[in-house]
Design an enzyme around this catalytic site. Structure first.
Site, PDB file in Angstrom:
ATOM      1  N   LYS A 186       0.857  -1.182   0.000  1.00  0.00           N
ATOM      2  CA  LYS A 186       0.000   0.000   0.000  1.00  0.00           C
ATOM      3  C   LYS A 186       0.896   1.235   0.000  1.00  0.00           C
ATOM      4  O   LYS A 186       1.486   1.580   1.020  1.00  0.00           O
ATOM      5  CB  LYS A 186      -0.924   0.032   1.207  1.00  0.00           C
ATOM      6  CG  LYS A 186      -1.828   1.271   1.220  1.00  0.00           C
ATOM      7  CD  LYS A 186      -2.317   1.617   2.597  1.00  0.00           C
ATOM      8  CE  LYS A 186      -3.048   2.954   2.625  1.00  0.00           C
ATOM      9  NZ  LYS A 186      -2.173   4.101   2.245  1.00  0.00           N
ATOM     10  N   GLY A 189       7.604   5.440   7.993  1.00  0.00           N
ATOM     11  CA  GLY A 189       6.808   6.648   8.145  1.00  0.00           C
ATOM     12  C   GLY A 189       7.114   7.323   9.472  1.00  0.00           C
ATOM     13  O   GLY A 189       8.172   7.098  10.076  1.00  0.00           O
ATOM     14  N   GLU A 220      10.474   1.586  10.414  1.00  0.00           N
ATOM     15  CA  GLU A 220      11.535   2.569  10.180  1.00  0.00           C
ATOM     16  C   GLU A 220      10.873   3.923  10.303  1.00  0.00           C
ATOM     17  O   GLU A 220      10.095   4.328   9.443  1.00  0.00           O
ATOM     18  CB  GLU A 220      12.167   2.353   8.804  1.00  0.00           C
ATOM     19  CG  GLU A 220      13.506   3.060   8.644  1.00  0.00           C
ATOM     20  CD  GLU A 220      13.372   4.450   8.072  1.00  0.00           C
ATOM     21  OE1 GLU A 220      13.399   5.419   8.871  1.00  0.00           O
ATOM     22  OE2 GLU A 220      13.232   4.584   6.849  1.00  0.00           O
ATOM     23  N   CYS A 245      14.622  10.461   6.194  1.00  0.00           N
ATOM     24  CA  CYS A 245      14.652  10.138   7.618  1.00  0.00           C
ATOM     25  C   CYS A 245      16.048  10.307   8.198  1.00  0.00           C
ATOM     26  O   CYS A 245      16.199  10.740   9.342  1.00  0.00           O
ATOM     27  CB  CYS A 245      14.162   8.707   7.844  1.00  0.00           C
ATOM     28  SG  CYS A 245      12.471   8.419   7.286  1.00  0.00           S
ATOM     29  N   GLU A 255      11.659  17.000  14.647  1.00  0.00           N
ATOM     30  CA  GLU A 255      12.087  16.672  13.285  1.00  0.00           C
ATOM     31  C   GLU A 255      11.368  17.582  12.289  1.00  0.00           C
ATOM     32  O   GLU A 255      10.149  17.541  12.177  1.00  0.00           O
ATOM     33  CB  GLU A 255      11.783  15.207  12.969  1.00  0.00           C
ATOM     34  CG  GLU A 255      12.204  14.801  11.576  1.00  0.00           C
ATOM     35  CD  GLU A 255      11.810  13.382  11.223  1.00  0.00           C
ATOM     36  OE1 GLU A 255      12.490  12.768  10.379  1.00  0.00           O
ATOM     37  OE2 GLU A 255      10.805  12.882  11.777  1.00  0.00           O
TER      38      GLU A 255
END
Length: 486
Positions: A183, A234, A256, A290, A388
């Site tokens: 997905k 995500g 992750e 990331c 972040e």
């Protein structure tokens, strides 16, 4: 089945139609949703919105296909994956252009390498094996450790690297004997749908299905009893929801998640020489990765000179439409992230923090263009340091003492990556060993590979991707204890 369209830059692209890939077939959906080009802020394509019933059909097909796919040998699966890589290579230019249109990243410097790395990665993974290990053997018995596939793997992937991060999951799952239902995020579904369509011509039915749609499909996957593992990339907050949902069926999970990676430039560093690496380590892909540098710690002895040189370099980088070959940085990928970045900028300005470069958004410009922004020595407690940002804005923070710099780098809920820079490699490695993160670079940044494990500490994730360790997580250990004779 495909048609060619011309962009404003006269680049031929795949223009659909886009289908779900289910049970070896290209399937239409009753509903669709808009896909926006972030360089224009306008809809440029429609993607199929799968129903719950269609996702169920994909999972059922994957469960059926698992029986035969898991039974064939590694070598036989390698043949299929090599054919898949060949098929993707034939569509390489089309995928590169489509990636730029839906994600925004520059075509030559970011989109092309992403597609090329993904194709190469499939070939490399196809050649890897997890051998049977003899744990113990004597005259009377032998103990063998096998690693057997889990079953159906569900992948939920993000919008920053929609090709590479998806195929990072698909390829090791398939070579170890699992089947896969993917997905993609609704922000960048098209490249995934396209490589799903291509897969149906070379892989057995049900081995790889791609199902696009809204966020309601995610929970259906994470709590589904016939999905044995979820591999998710995500945000940390979404990852927590995935973990809670997956607990109901005790399925395997690899997460992750977010990061707030610190780069520490040591007092002996040749800081001017490494500014290009530091800049692109922070701002590449519009700062949307990331393991991008999110905090830059600079020793006070050269802080002012460093900021000036860093800003001079930033001035040479052109921001614009990724289809323009002169562009170094494209737009932020979506309105949600663009608005989030504005909150950082608002906070910086409201608290009187010094902006050394950028900071002014051109509200008359179409698309989600956020200026390269450098914040000079904001306080440690500030939003831009503690959270972040995931975009083209970075704080450059002064430190006096290396121990203090390490402590501040580690004072985070995140522990994904980090980097240390200095002439004395031994001293830099000693500092790197103190950084609490899953991947720490010394005098380089973002070196990765098929055999290099990648995973986060703390709230940056659970489990590992890549490397032998990552491949093992697509399997269950199974111990066989065999008596040699009666």
């Amino acid at each position: 089945m495909s048609t060619a369209a011309q962009t404003s830059h006269s680049v031929s692209i795949f223009d659909g139609p886009y289908y779900l890939s289910i049970a070896g077939k290209l399937v239409e959906a009753k509903d669709s949703f808009d896909v926006i080009n972030p360089a224009t802020g306008k809809v440029f394509a429609k993607a199929p919105a799968a129903s719950a019933e269609q996702l169920e059909a994909a999972i059922t097909a994957a469960k059926t296909a698992f029986k035969t796919w898991s039974a064939i040998s590694y070598d036989e699966r390698q043949v299929y994956l090599d054919r898949y890589a060949d098929a993707l290579q034939q569509h390489r230019d089309e995928l590169v252009r489509l990636l730029t249109l839906e994600q925004g990243k520059p075509l030559n410097s970011m989109a092309a390498p992403e597609v090329d790395q993904a194709i190469s990665y499939i070939r490399q993974i196809a050649a890897r094996r997890i051998p049977v290990e003899i744990v113990e053997e004597n005259d009377s018995h032998v103990v063998e450790l096998h690693h057997v596939p889990l079953g159906v793997v569900g992948g939920i992937t993000p919008w920053n690297f929609p090709v590479l991060l998806a195929l990072w999951k698909v390829a090791p799952a398939l070579i170890t004997g699992n089947t896969f239902v993917l997905k993609p995020t609704p922000y960048t579904p098209l490249t995934a749908l396209r490589f799903g369509q291509i897969a149906q011509s070379v892989l057995p039915a049900g081995v790889l299905s791609v199902v696009s749609g809204g966020d309601h499909l995610g929970p259906q996957m994470t709590n589904h009893p016939d999905i044995a593992k979820i591999s998710f990339t995500g945000s940390t907050e979404t990852g927590k929801h995935v973990l809670r949902s997956a607990a109901g069926t005790v399925k395997r999970v690899t997460l992750e998640l977010g990061g707030n990676d610190a780069a520490i430039v040591l007092p002996d560093a040749d800081y001017k020489a490494i500014i290009p690496q530091l800049f692109w380590g922070a701002f590449g892909n519009q700062g949307q990765w990331c393991v991008g540098i999110k905090r830059l710690y600079i020793h006070r002895s050269f802080h002012a000179d460093f900021v000036a040189a860093f800003v001079d370099y930033a001035k040479t980088v052109k921001v614009g439409d990724g289809l323009d070959p002169e562009v170094g940085l494209g737009p932020v990928q979506n309105q949600m992230q663009f608005d989030k970045l504005k909150t950082f900028l608002d906070d910086i300005k409201a608290n009187g923090q010094k902006i050394a470069f950028g900071g002014d958004i051109d509200e008359t410009q179409s698309g989600y263009f956020f200026p390269i922004t450098v914040v000079d020595n904001p306080p440690e407690h500030s939003k831009i340091v503690q959270e972040e940002q995931f975009g083209p804005i970075i704080p450059i923070i002064v430190y006096d003492d290396i121990d203090d710099a390490v402590n501040r780098a580690n004072a985070s809920i995140y522990g994904l990556g980090g980097s240390v820079w200095g002439r004395d490699t031994k001293a830099a490695v000693a500092v790197a060993n103190r950084v609490e993160a899953g991947m720490v670079w010394v005098n380089e940044i973002h070196t990765q590979g098929v055999d290099i494990p990648f995973g986060g500490h703390k709230q940056s994730g659970i489990g590992t991707e890549q490397g032998h360790e990552g491949r093992l997580l697509f399997t269950n250990p199974k111990t066989l204890l065999i008596k040699k004779s009666f």
